[in-house]
Design an enzyme around this catalytic site. Structure first.
Site, PDB file in Angstrom:
ATOM      1  N   ASP A   1       1.092   4.032   1.541  1.00 12.93           N
ATOM      2  CA  ASP A   1       1.614   4.652   2.762  1.00 12.93           C
ATOM      3  C   ASP A   1       2.768   3.860   3.372  1.00 12.93           C
ATOM      4  O   ASP A   1       3.344   4.278   4.375  1.00 12.93           O
ATOM      5  CB  ASP A   1       0.502   4.857   3.794  1.00 12.93           C
ATOM      6  CG  ASP A   1      -0.245   3.582   4.162  1.00 12.93           C
ATOM      7  OD1 ASP A   1      -0.254   2.634   3.360  1.00 12.93           O
ATOM      8  OD2 ASP A   1      -0.835   3.535   5.262  1.00 12.93           O
TER       9      ASP A   1
ATOM     10  N   HIS B   1       0.848  -1.183   0.000  1.00 19.09           N
ATOM     11  CA  HIS B   1       0.000   0.000   0.000  1.00 19.09           C
ATOM     12  C   HIS B   1       0.890   1.242   0.000  1.00 19.09           C
ATOM     13  O   HIS B   1       1.999   1.237   0.545  1.00 19.09           O
ATOM     14  CB  HIS B   1      -0.940   0.001   1.208  1.00 19.09           C
ATOM     15  CG  HIS B   1      -2.121  -0.888   1.022  1.00 19.09           C
ATOM     16  ND1 HIS B   1      -2.890  -1.351   2.067  1.00 19.09           N
ATOM     17  CD2 HIS B   1      -2.686  -1.412  -0.114  1.00 19.09           C
ATOM     18  CE1 HIS B   1      -3.870  -2.113   1.601  1.00 19.09           C
ATOM     19  NE2 HIS B   1      -3.759  -2.160   0.284  1.00 19.09           N
TER      20      HIS B   1
ATOM     21  N   HIS C   1      -4.333  -8.968   6.426  1.00 18.13           N
ATOM     22  CA  HIS C   1      -4.808  -7.669   5.959  1.00 18.13           C
ATOM     23  C   HIS C   1      -5.626  -7.926   4.694  1.00 18.13           C
ATOM     24  O   HIS C   1      -5.866  -9.090   4.329  1.00 18.13           O
ATOM     25  CB  HIS C   1      -3.598  -6.763   5.702  1.00 18.13           C
ATOM     26  CG  HIS C   1      -3.941  -5.329   5.469  1.00 18.13           C
ATOM     27  ND1 HIS C   1      -4.939  -4.669   6.147  1.00 18.13           N
ATOM     28  CD2 HIS C   1      -3.389  -4.394   4.624  1.00 18.13           C
ATOM     29  CE1 HIS C   1      -5.001  -3.422   5.749  1.00 18.13           C
ATOM     30  NE2 HIS C   1      -4.077  -3.228   4.820  1.00 18.13           N
TER      31      HIS C   1
END
Length: 305
Positions: free
Chosen positions: A65, A63, A138
């Site tokens: 970030d 991801h 996740h």
């Protein structure tokens, strides 16, 4: 000893005075980074550390970030005159993703090496670290990491003498060598005792509470753990988005019997994590809200020195 700095604590997007989640450790002359969101290199400079010694970069998942700061970091490392290789570790597809990001950082004065994780658990020995990558839960493939700094047993002169080990071989055996000398083989266990407890740090973000996290964090000196939400009413959202609440992280720390836990990877809506620590402390008193540049030095246990 292992120097530890939580460079940033924000999840999803940076905020004023809160960079995206990243961790940096230093061991001897080696530096290791886990995750590299936007602004990571700025956080390193704010800490007063250097990007040049970073030789290992681990990624939990892909991801933005957690990886979008990589091109700028690599460029800064190149501008610092680094020429030694840098090893990148992460889930399958890492090399392709990094090469795509490198469109804006094409020419580097150092080679990149890639280790792609494909199994639920993998162990890697690199630059004095014993790394254990373990898959968590996740909404994309994601790994946590345990960093272990091992420590060999104590040297016993009496043991060396009992085993009739020539004095000239003692220092080499203490370094782990096996030596053939004058027709006899000498091994390290002839002069040193069993391995002593080393240093253990576990880092995990972007997951629900899972057995793999509890098992791999077991007896860590420090657990740096995701706490996306502090508010009790965000439980359903945490479950939906595959994140953890503060209270869930506290229960993980308690079950794993860690020495201390720092929370990180806060939701942008969570501006004052310290306001939500009371129920966390009831479960696990050694829990603390992480903040940017929160640092410590982990040392070998005093009783073993």
């Amino acid at each position: 000893m292992l120097d530890v700095c939580l460079l940033g604590t924000s999840g999803m997007m940076p905020l004023p005075n809160r960079w995206l989640t990243a961790l940096m450790t230093r061991l001897g002359g080696s530096s290791l980074l886990i995750d590299c969101g936007e602004g990571t290199q700025v956080a390193i400079r704010e800490k007063g550390w250097s990007v040049n010694p970073i030789d290992t970069i681990c990624f939990t998942h892909f991801h933005g970030d957690h990886i979008s700061g990589l091109p700028g970091l690599l460029l800064s490392m190149g501008n610092s005159d680094r020429t030694e290789p840098v090893t990148l570790i992460g889930p399958k597809g890492l090399e392709k993703i990094v090469n795509n990001l490198r469109v804006i950082a094409p020419g580097l004065p150092f080679p990149l090496k890639f280790i792609e994780l494909t199994k639920p658990e993998e162990e890697i020995v690199i630059n004095g670290y014993h790394l254990k990558a373990f898959r968590v839960r996740h909404n994309v493939v994601c790994y946590g990491y345990s960093i272990v700094v091992p420590r060999q047993g104590k040297f016993f002169m009496e043991k060396a003498q009992e085993n009739q080990v020539p004095m000239k071989l003692w220092s080499r055996l203490q370094k782990g060598e096996t030596i053939s000398f004058e027709g006899k083989v000498y091994t390290p266990d002839m002069v040193i005792g069993p391995p002593r407890r080393g240093i253990k740090l576990t880092y995990c973000t972007d997951t629900r509470p899972v057995d793999s996290l509890i098992e791999n964090a077991k007896d860590s000196d420090l657990l740096i753990c995701e706490g996306m939400y502090g508010e009790k009413e965000k439980q359903a959202k945490a479950e939906e988005k595959k994140h953890m609440t503060f209270v869930e992280a506290a229960n993980v720390a308690k079950q794993a019997n860690v020495g201390e836990m720092w929370l990180t990877h806060y939701s942008p809506s969570l501006l004052r994590p310290e306001d939500f620590m009371k129920p966390v402390k009831k479960i696990f008193p050694q829990a603390f809200p992480g903040k940017d540049r929160k640092s410590c030095t982990l040392e070998f246990p005093e009783e073993d020195k």
